[in-house]
Design an enzyme around this catalytic site. Structure first.
Site, PDB file in Angstrom:
ATOM      1  N   LYS A   1     -49.560  -6.849  -8.783  1.00 59.71           N
ATOM      2  CA  LYS A   1     -48.135  -6.617  -8.596  1.00 59.71           C
ATOM      3  C   LYS A   1     -47.668  -7.175  -7.253  1.00 59.71           C
ATOM      4  O   LYS A   1     -46.587  -7.745  -7.148  1.00 59.71           O
ATOM      5  CB  LYS A   1     -47.831  -5.118  -8.687  1.00 59.71           C
ATOM      6  CG  LYS A   1     -46.536  -4.851  -9.445  1.00 59.71           C
ATOM      7  CD  LYS A   1     -46.208  -3.384  -9.580  1.00 59.71           C
ATOM      8  CE  LYS A   1     -44.704  -3.206  -9.658  1.00 59.71           C
ATOM      9  NZ  LYS A   1     -44.289  -1.814  -9.593  1.00 59.71           N
TER      10      LYS A   1
ATOM     11  N   LYS B   1     -42.180  -9.305 -26.037  1.00 59.43           N
ATOM     12  CA  LYS B   1     -42.356  -7.863 -25.897  1.00 59.43           C
ATOM     13  C   LYS B   1     -41.063  -7.222 -25.381  1.00 59.43           C
ATOM     14  O   LYS B   1     -40.418  -7.748 -24.470  1.00 59.43           O
ATOM     15  CB  LYS B   1     -43.492  -7.631 -24.888  1.00 59.43           C
ATOM     16  CG  LYS B   1     -43.821  -6.208 -24.579  1.00 59.43           C
ATOM     17  CD  LYS B   1     -44.919  -6.208 -23.499  1.00 59.43           C
ATOM     18  CE  LYS B   1     -44.853  -4.973 -22.700  1.00 59.43           C
ATOM     19  NZ  LYS B   1     -45.521  -3.901 -22.658  1.00 59.43           N
TER      20      LYS B   1
ATOM     21  N   LYS C   1     -37.255  -4.238 -20.236  1.00 58.41           N
ATOM     22  CA  LYS C   1     -36.004  -4.260 -19.499  1.00 58.41           C
ATOM     23  C   LYS C   1     -35.834  -5.563 -18.735  1.00 58.41           C
ATOM     24  O   LYS C   1     -34.734  -6.112 -18.657  1.00 58.41           O
ATOM     25  CB  LYS C   1     -35.992  -3.089 -18.511  1.00 58.41           C
ATOM     26  CG  LYS C   1     -34.653  -2.484 -18.313  1.00 58.41           C
ATOM     27  CD  LYS C   1     -34.747  -1.189 -17.511  1.00 58.41           C
ATOM     28  CE  LYS C   1     -35.843  -1.164 -16.487  1.00 58.41           C
ATOM     29  NZ  LYS C   1     -35.547  -1.680 -15.151  1.00 58.41           N
TER      30      LYS C   1
END
Ligand code: TRP
Ligand code: SF4
Length: 332
Positions: free
Chosen positions: A119, A200, A203
């Site tokens: 990340k 997929k 958001k």
């Protein structure tokens, strides 16, 4: 394994308040949580401190997001009469356990958690070189260990966090005696839920069908959803196996309809709109009652507040019992 029906067994899980929940969240996590309520003593919380570990620079949407998540949860069937529903930041004991666990946590354990480097490298526009971000899995460990749950229902992506939680529990017990218990993961296997663009549902792709979408919006989103690109014309046969609409069929439609749509698609007997017209009522059967309930819930924000106030009180009772044992074991 036998179906668990021991209501004294505890389940705990949390979710970050990162925005409105969508069909993927519903099928992937929420419906499973709703079912677990029948058989377990459930604790579900909004992990608002976790949202700060990467979203600390702009906190303006946080409060609103918390209440939106709560509205989505209750609309989808989480029941405050049966489950303890609360907000992480309302239970300060999580922070106390986090700081105590931080004393015994080797830095290398945190640095090697796969989501950490991943990340940090992939998220652009945010400085994730912070202490809070490194400590994300440890805060999660505190969230979990403080309730001594038997099971933690999570997706596969969370398994490394569960593993470190178990390691921390063992290390704590090694120093201070048998206090913390090691929770088991409860892997939810769930079908892949495609978004309206075929990727997929997420958001960040802006391809979601939201729980708060009114029925006519759901209808329109599915009607304009991407299908097998080879079916450019109504007369072109298609292949259901490469079609994201068919993936939704697999989740929501009956086997008979599935077969007849697949057959009609391959032979070009039906068009994509015909096919979608079979799917849409099934999706709406699930989403419309949620939408209606949600509309009701957001009319009374004070009721949502009272739900989490009560839930947090219950959570505090359990969490402070654990903290007493923890302090005693550490002689503080
Ligand atoms: N990390 C989890 C997620 O992003 C959220 C979370 C925080 C959590 N604390 C938890 C999940 C404790 C389960 C148990 O989905
Ligand atoms: Fe997809 Fe159905 Fe169109 Fe076939 S008919 S391409 S399965 S939407």
């Amino acid at each position: 394994m036998d179906r668990q029906t021991d209501i004294t067994k505890r389940v705990l899980s949390g979710m970050q308040p990162s925005g409105l929940l969508h069909l993927g969240n519903l099928v992937g996590a929420l419906q499973n949580w709703v079912r677990l309520q029948d058989n377990y003593d459930c604790f579900f919380f909004v992990a608002d401190w976790h949202a700060l570990t990467s979203g600390y620079a702009d906190t303006s949407a946080l409060k609103n997001n918390i209440y939106n998540v709560l509205a989505d949860w209750l609309a989808a069937g989480l029941d405050p009469e049966r489950s303890t529903i609360f907000v992480q930041s309302m239970v300060k004991e999580h922070a106390e356990l986090h700081v105590l666990l931080s004393m015994i946590t080797p830095l290398s354990w945190l640095e090697r958690v796969p989501t950490y480097k991943e990340k940090q490298e992939n998220v652009r526009g945010k400085d994730l070189g912070t202490y809070g971000f490194l400590g994300y899995p440890l805060l999660q460990s505190a969230d979990i260990l403080i309730y001594r749950p038997e099971h933690v229902p999570v997706g596969v992506d969370q398994l490394p966090h569960l593993e470190i939680t178990r390691e921390i529990a063992r290390r704590f017990n090694h120093f201070y005696g048998d206090v913390l218990s090691e929770p088991e993961g409860l892997l939810t296997k769930y079908p892949k839920v495609p978004g309206v663009d075929g990727r997929k549902m997420s958001k960040s792709y802006d391809n979601c069908i939201y729980l708060c979408d009114p029925p006519e919006v759901v209808d329109k989103k599915i009607k304009t959803m991407i299908t097998d690109p080879a079916r450019a014309r109504r007369t072109d046969p298609g292949d259901p196996h490469v079609c994201p609409v068919f993936d939704l069929h697999k989740i929501f439609s009956a086997d008979k309809e599935l077969d007849s749509c697949a057959e009609g698609c391959r032979t070009a007997e039906i068009g994509c709109i015909d096919c979608k017209k079979v799917l849409i009522p099934h999706v709406l059967d699930i989403l419309e009652p949620i939408y209606i309930k949600r509309q009701e819930l957001i009319k009374h924000p004070e009721d949502l507040e009272s739900v989490v106030r009560k839930g947090s009180q219950k959570a505090i009772t359990v969490a402070s019992q654990t903290m007493e044992v923890v302090r005693k074991a550490m002689q503080i």
